[in-house]
Design a protein around this motif. Structure first.
Motif, PDB file in Angstrom:
ATOM      1  N   SER A  23     -42.567 -15.110  30.532  1.00 54.91           N
ATOM      2  CA  SER A  23     -42.648 -13.692  30.895  1.00 54.91           C
ATOM      3  C   SER A  23     -43.216 -12.872  29.739  1.00 54.91           C
ATOM      4  O   SER A  23     -43.980 -11.923  29.953  1.00 54.91           O
ATOM      5  N   ALA A  24     -42.857 -13.235  28.514  1.00 54.01           N
ATOM      6  CA  ALA A  24     -43.430 -12.544  27.353  1.00 54.01           C
ATOM      7  C   ALA A  24     -44.941 -12.746  27.320  1.00 54.01           C
ATOM      8  O   ALA A  24     -45.711 -11.814  27.030  1.00 54.01           O
ATOM      9  N   LEU A  25     -45.370 -13.966  27.645  1.00 48.24           N
ATOM     10  CA  LEU A  25     -46.812 -14.244  27.655  1.00 48.24           C
ATOM     11  C   LEU A  25     -47.511 -13.447  28.755  1.00 48.24           C
ATOM     12  O   LEU A  25     -48.643 -12.978  28.569  1.00 48.24           O
ATOM     13  N   VAL A  26     -46.856 -13.313  29.886  1.00 48.60           N
ATOM     14  CA  VAL A  26     -47.447 -12.529  30.978  1.00 48.60           C
ATOM     15  C   VAL A  26     -47.683 -11.090  30.518  1.00 48.60           C
ATOM     16  O   VAL A  26     -48.743 -10.504  30.772  1.00 48.60           O
ATOM     17  N   LYS A  27     -46.713 -10.557  29.808  1.00 48.02           N
ATOM     18  CA  LYS A  27     -46.868  -9.181  29.329  1.00 48.02           C
ATOM     19  C   LYS A  27     -48.015  -9.074  28.324  1.00 48.02           C
ATOM     20  O   LYS A  27     -48.788  -8.107  28.342  1.00 48.02           O
ATOM     21  N   ALA A  28     -48.144 -10.062  27.446  1.00 47.94           N
ATOM     22  CA  ALA A  28     -49.252 -10.051  26.485  1.00 47.94           C
ATOM     23  C   ALA A  28     -50.586 -10.242  27.204  1.00 47.94           C
ATOM     24  O   ALA A  28     -51.598  -9.608  26.852  1.00 47.94           O
ATOM     25  N   LEU A  29     -50.586 -11.108  28.219  1.00 45.93           N
ATOM     26  CA  LEU A  29     -51.813 -11.332  28.995  1.00 45.93           C
ATOM     27  C   LEU A  29     -52.235 -10.051  29.718  1.00 45.93           C
ATOM     28  O   LEU A  29     -53.443  -9.765  29.843  1.00 45.93           O
ATOM     29  N   ASP A  30     -51.249  -9.296  30.189  1.00 50.01           N
ATOM     30  CA  ASP A  30     -51.568  -8.008  30.840  1.00 50.01           C
ATOM     31  C   ASP A  30     -52.373  -7.130  29.888  1.00 50.01           C
ATOM     32  O   ASP A  30     -53.353  -6.501  30.275  1.00 50.01           O
ATOM     33  N   LYS A  31     -51.917  -7.097  28.639  1.00 45.57           N
ATOM     34  CA  LYS A  31     -52.594  -6.231  27.662  1.00 45.57           C
ATOM     35  C   LYS A  31     -53.995  -6.751  27.343  1.00 45.57           C
ATOM     36  O   LYS A  31     -54.941  -5.962  27.206  1.00 45.57           O
TER      37      LYS A  31
END
Lengths: 264, 155, 785
Positions: C553-561
């Motif tokens: 989930s942390a990676l998903v948030k970074a990928l969003d950015k």
């Protein structure tokens, strides 16, 4: 492991003279017991004399009377031998149950019998078949060979060069392994040879491999499951540990005896 | 100290070892072939399995001096150059490994097993023959599948 | 072929493992490396009168260092990181634990001194020469005994060895429900003590660089950042910026490599004292003697039903053995990871749980795969099955009748189940095992003289261990979020930096699949970097099945950015609006037009900085911290079919069906593998495994000769299937799959055996001897009746 000195013997005589020269020497067969024991610092021989390259101790010979297996023959060689399968299939089957494939590729019959681990398989075959242990010094009947836990009739510089197994009319082996170590918790070798029935038990007895006289008496001269159905064995002679009480082992000996007879 | 000469993965090697040095210690510490692992002290786990003179053996239960003059193959020597051995490939294709620690011993044991039994390895035989190799990750399901697939491929 | 979410992508990391090129801690060889061996207590409880090091030093040891020197250098005590308060409000009674014992030893294997020498063999030789004069004291091994007046006392802080006496739920309401109940079923249940046994033994290589006053530690850790934090903040080994912790390839953990052990502390400190690199690698016996054990509960449990067989209450009284010292998460495991799951998959209006944690002269006990949840599941599911037998109803129907049907569902023990469909996996499992055909199969077994049995377990568990504010309020010393960073290189390849740690779980593949899903890049273009505090800024590591639900989930948030910035750059270059840009198949396109750029072109533009939108900084690299909003709740139905040989008591597991709901699955191949491994460990607990001490505290199961590890012929082929309800609490809808197999399986196995032999009185492990004895007992009972 403590420090030790390794010597590779080229012949039986060479091995014996190397042993005489050693302060506290040990013969090394396949090393499947000795090396783990040394690793745990439970054995600390000053010298180890490797028998693996002694040509005279190799080979399996069959004749009308039975099978003679060199002391340096590995368990997998015994398990795979066409001669052993033809003459004493139960012995081949037993060899295939020892340890695991890698252990069988290295461990030897001479080493196993000389070590006389109370849960090892081979001693029951020796005793059950009435084998003769042939050493560099003499021939010893199996009945006289196994003295107690890890104890045999061997002298310190005596080497098992071969073991002769007489060909039985019928023989069978059944083993109930300890779930963890996979050594025998009860291994029973039954054989009928010339009207004489033997029942040899490993893994269960208080004092190592032994002949189960109650079962032998019940069987009389031939192997039949029905003859031992009603017998209940005396648990006081059985080993007890966290894996099995003496009562449980007494039960296992009888059940394995039945299965060995069925397999014979 | 004893000087030993042996062939490892096709190359002649020699080394000076303390007599109490285990074969696995020689392979790992002196030859720096660290693919062979040690997972127990009682010759049961099989993480250390290598081939000595063509047969699977536990390198933790053998002294290096005992291997003097022998031909040893470790996991590093199993592939044919860049071409992976069929057993290596099968373990990857069938997810036969997770943490990878038991894997080299498993692959060396499996190769020996297939060499002995050929392509007709049934599941029961594979499971019995794996008695000397312990894996804590895979539950064995995919290891068994890998070995069966490799046997078929090699047969 | 897609390599995105749901694809069975073969593992990237396998290439090195199958070639013998993995790099584990013991494979590290440093220049100027020395070796450590530990002098360990042979007694379960003793006072140290003195230590004579001379013979070891005379034999050539580089150094022999003891506990007094360690504490004298200011090295702090090992602590438990989760505060539990007893029901009277008092804080838990934590005794002091020094990495090397100073005055007392409290279990066989307790470290007394570290010996440094030039080779491993020399270190062990020297360690044997260290003479420790002990005054042997009486020891206590069993947890219930430890609580008795007059039992040996381990720590002055803990009277009667009681660490805490904790409760959850409403005692009065539960008692009232029991008073009105139509049926009450009661059982005494023991959860056997286990040793985790990752195949790679623990190892540490510590190097002190005097010129920089800097330490490097290679170690077998599931969470190197937590290790660094604890080593710095609590043990005062070195400040964080002077300590680099690297957990390279790690050969399995299962919880046992979460904790910071005495050996790592001692090796770091000894490296500074001797100015040498210091390597220590455990052997297997040392692992049995010192790796944190798992489970070890003694419980009295009661279940109350109304006349319609609806559950009205569950009451549980547990004594948890925590061993000689409190390990890092030891207090959380038998409390918040255990008693909060006492509602199971069921509507239980009243629950009360009481847990007393106690010290004994045994190895510290902490989280092992499942951690608390297997203990809860085992008692609930054995009781449901036993209750059904006692009530004379079908165990499946009794469960079905009591299932939670609506979500979210607030239990009386903190947890709020967010999603699930318990009927779906129950039905799936019944079909997969051919439940209807069982009686025919039982008859076939009987014709061969064998006893066949079938047993079910419906588990629910809680993964992710979060959110941080919630766990903080419950006593956790740390937050349980995760961090991630996405670094896009100028050529368009991607590096993922994660605070999760992979030690068999396959993160290098599944994490790369997230990038593949997002940008349409092949996973070969993605590299996952983890396990090194110099490379990844911070992270909480991998345990509690949290790497998917929290780490990803942390990676998903970074990928969003990253996606957002890449789109802005592309929109600028293509003279389009940000909202019209789509990224797929490695291309960045303006929707509805043929205008597009290659992904690599956008990435290069980000780094040349020649033509970026007004005010935008160059580069394409984003990070994120993710703190979940709730636990996740995987659930499932497991059914086991066994055949027992009545003559020997040996059980063969013939079939095992696992039907799980893990929410969204990234890589089914890897998830199935996780389930397989968990099942083997659960079947191992049920049939084979148990740590046994004798009454003097000597460990009887100190090697694989006596501790029975599951082997290939002990377990069946598993039938694994998935039934998805998405977790609403995280962006991917994931729940966690790492522990389920070990949580759900033990009661299924035991329920099957007790079904086969007709005797409910059976404890784990159901060894042949125990099953045989149970058959004898039920046989004689039948005869007496």
């Amino acid at each position: 492991m403590y420090e030790t000195s390794y010597h590779r013997a080229s012949s039986v005589d060479d091995a014996q003279s190397k042993m005489k020269a050693a302060e506290d020497g040990k013969f090394l067969g396949g090393g499947m017991t000795l090396i783990p024991t040394m690793k745990q610092r439970l054995a600390a021989p000053t010298d180890i004399i490797d028998l693996a390259h002694v040509g005279d101790m190799k080979g399996i010979k069959a004749d009308g009377s039975g099978i003679t297996i060199g002391g340096g023959v590995t368990h997998s060689e015994v398990a795979d031998s066409a001669d052993v399968k033809a003459a004493i299939p139960a012995l081949s089957y037993l060899a295939g149950l020892i340890g695991d494939p890698h252990v069988r590729n290295r461990g030897t019959i001479g080493g196993s019998v000389a070590n006389n681990d109370p849960a090892a398989d081979y001693p029951s075959a020796c005793l059950g078949l009435g084998a003769t242990i042939i050493t560099n010094q003499r021939q010893i009947a199996a009945d006289d060979f196994f003295v107690g836990l890890f104890e045999t009739a061997l002298n310190e510089d005596e080497i098992i060069t071969a073991i002769h197994f007489p060909k039985p009319a019928k023989a069978g082996y059944a083993k109930f392994p300890n779930p963890a170590s996979r050594y025998a918790m009860a291994g029973v070798f039954v054989a009928e040879t010339g009207g004489d029935v033997r029942v040899a038990v490993t893994g269960a007895g208080n004092d190592g491999v032994y002949r189960e006289s109650a079962l032998e008496a019940a069987l009389g001269g031939s192997l039949s499951v029905g003859a031992i159905d009603g017998i209940s064995l005396d648990a006081s002679n059985m080993m007890a540990d966290m894996h099995g009480s003496s009562e449980y082992r007494a039960n296992l000996v009888k059940v394995m005896a039945k299965r060995a007879i069925e397999a014979a | 100290m004893t000087v030993i000469n042996l062939t490892v993965n096709g190359s002649e090697v020699s080394g000076e070892v303390d007599d109490r040095t285990l074969l696995v210690q020689f392979i790992r510490d002196q030859l720096r072939l660290t693919g062979t692992h040690v997972g127990c002290d009682t010759s049961q786990c099989g993480a250390c399995v290598v081939h000595v003179d063509g047969k699977a053996m536990k390198s933790c239960t053998m002294l290096a001096v005992q291997a003097d003059g022998s031909d040893v193959t470790t996991i590093e020597g199993l592939a044919d150059g860049a071409e992976l051995h069929p057993v290596q490939k099968a373990f990857r294709e069938n997810h036969g490994l997770q943490c990878g620690f038991c894997t080299p011993g498993m692959i060396m044991a499996a190769t020996d097993m297939i060499n002995r039994h050929g392509k007709d390895l049934d599941e029961e035989t594979i499971r019995e023959e794996l008695e000397g190799n312990i894996c804590r990750c895979t539950g064995y399901h995919n290891i068994v599948k890998s070995i069966a697939a490799a046997a078929k491929e090699m047969g | 072929m897609s390599e995105g979410i749901g694809a069975r992508v073969l593992r990237k990391e396998d290439k090195r493992f199958i070639s013998g090129k993995g790099k584990y801690t013991d494979d590290v060889i440093e220049i100027n490396q020395a070796y450590a061996a530990f002098v360990r207590s042979p007694h379960a409880h003793a006072k140290i009168n003195g230590i004579n090091k001379q013979a070891a030093l005379d034999a050539g040891a580089v150094a022999v260092l003891d506990g007094k020197e360690l504490t004298g250098d200011g090295i702090g005590n090992i602590i438990c990181g989760w505060m539990i308060h007893s029901k009277d409000g008092s804080p838990m009674n934590m005794g002091a634990w020094s990495a090397l014992a100073t005055e007392y030893v409290r279990y066989v294997g307790d470290a007394v001194a570290i010996v440094i020498a030039d080779s491993q063999a020399a270190a062990r030789d020297a360690a044997e020469m260290v003479e420790v004069d002990y005054n042997v004291l009486p020891a206590v091994i069993k947890a219930d005994k430890a609580l008795e007046d007059g039992s040996p006392q381990l720590h002055p802080e803990a009277k009667n060895n009681l660490i805490f006496d904790w409760e959850i739920g409403d005692a009065a309401a539960t008692d009232a429900a029991f008073a009105d109940a139509a049926h009450i079923v009661e059982m005494d249940i023991t959860n056997n003590r286990l040793s985790p046994n990752p195949m790679e033994p623990r190892s540490a290589v510590a190097t002190y660089d005097a010129s920089e006053e800097h330490y490097t530690l290679y170690t077998t850790s599931q969470n190197p950042h937590v290790a660094r934090l604890v080593l710095s903040a609590f043990y005062q080994v070195a400040p964080e910026h002077k300590l680099r912790v690297i957990a390279p390839d790690v050969g399995g953990g299962f919880g046992s490599k979460i904790y910071i052990y005495p050996e790592e502390i001692a090796c770091l400190w000894a490296s500074m004292k001797t100015n040498r690199s210091v390597k220590w690698t455990s052997d297997r016996t040392e692992a049995f003697l010192t790796d944190a054990h798992g489970r070890d509960h003694i419980t009295n449990a009661k279940m109350a039903f109304d006349a319609n067989h609806k559950l009205v209450g569950v009451k549980v009284d547990t004594i948890a053995n925590l061993g000689a010292y409190m390990s890092l998460f030891s207090s959380a495991t038998p409390t918040y990871l255990y008693a909060t799951l006492l509602s199971g998959q069921y509507n239980v209006p009243n629950i009360h749980g009481n847990v007393r944690a106690v010290y004994t002269n045994t190895v510290p006990v902490d989280a092992y795969r499942g951690a608390g949840r297997p203990e809860a599941t085992y008692l609930l599911e054995r009781m449901m099955e036993t209750s059904a037998r006692e009530l004379g109803v079908d165990p499946i129907e009794l469960r079905r009748k009591n299932f939670v049907q609506e979500f979210p569902h607030q239990t009386p023990v903190i947890m709020c189940y967010d999603a699930g469909n318990f009927e779906a996996h129950l039905d799936g499992a019944l079909e997969a095992i051919d439940y209807k055909g069982f009686e025919a199969r039982r008859a076939e077994s009987a014709s061969r003289g064998k006893l066949r049995g079938i047993g079910t377990s419906c588990y629910i568990e809680a993964c992710g261990i979060a959110p941080s504010a919630a766990v903080g309020s419950l006593g956790a010393g740390v937050g349980l979020w995760e961090s991630g960073e996405i670094r896009v290189n100028p050529v368009g390849t991607v590096e993922i930096l994660t605070g999760s740690h992979s030690h068999g779980q396959g993160h290098e593949t599944t994490f790369a699949q997230l990038v593949s899903e997002r940008f349409g890049l092949p996973t070969d273009n993605v590299q996952v970097i983890h396990g090194d505090t110099d490379k990844v800024q911070f992270g909480m590591g991998t345990y509690g099945s949290r790497s998917g639900a929290v780490g990803m989930s942390a990676l998903v948030k970074a990928l969003d950015k990253v996606e957002d910035k890449a789109k802005k750059i592309a929109a600028h270059l293509l003279e389009a609006s940000d909202s019209d840009i789509v990224i797929e198949g490695g291309e960045v396109k303006v929707a509805g037009t043929d205008k597009k750029l290659g992904w690599h072109e956008v990435c290069l533009a980000a780094y040349t900085g020649h033509n970026l939108p007004e005010g935008m900084s160059p580069g394409l690299k984003e990070d994120a911290f993710y703190d979940p909003t709730n636990f996740t709740f995987p659930s499932g139905t497991y059914i086991c079919e066994v055949e027992v040989d009545p003559e020997t008591g040996k059980t063969d597991v013939l079939a095992f069906v696992a039907a799980d709901d893990f929410g969204t699955i990234i890589n089914p191949m890897i998830v199935e593998g996780q389930v397989h491994g968990g099942l083997a460990q659960g079947i191992g607990q049920a049939l084979l495994e148990e740590v046994v001490y004798d009454d003097d505290g000597q460990l009887l199961t100190a090697s694989y000769m006596d501790y029975c590890m599951p082997r290939a012929d002990d377990v069946p082929n598993y039938q694994v299937s998935h039934y998805k309800t998405e977790c609403p609490g995280n962006p991917l809808g994931m729940k966690g799959c790492g522990e389920a197999g070990a949580i759900g399986s033990p009661p299924a196995v035991i329920n099957a055996i007790t079904n086969a032999i007709g005797n409910n009185n059976l404890s784990m492990p159901a060894s042949p001897q125990k099953v045989w004895a149970a058959i004898q007992a039920s046989g004689s009972k039948q005869a007496a009746e």
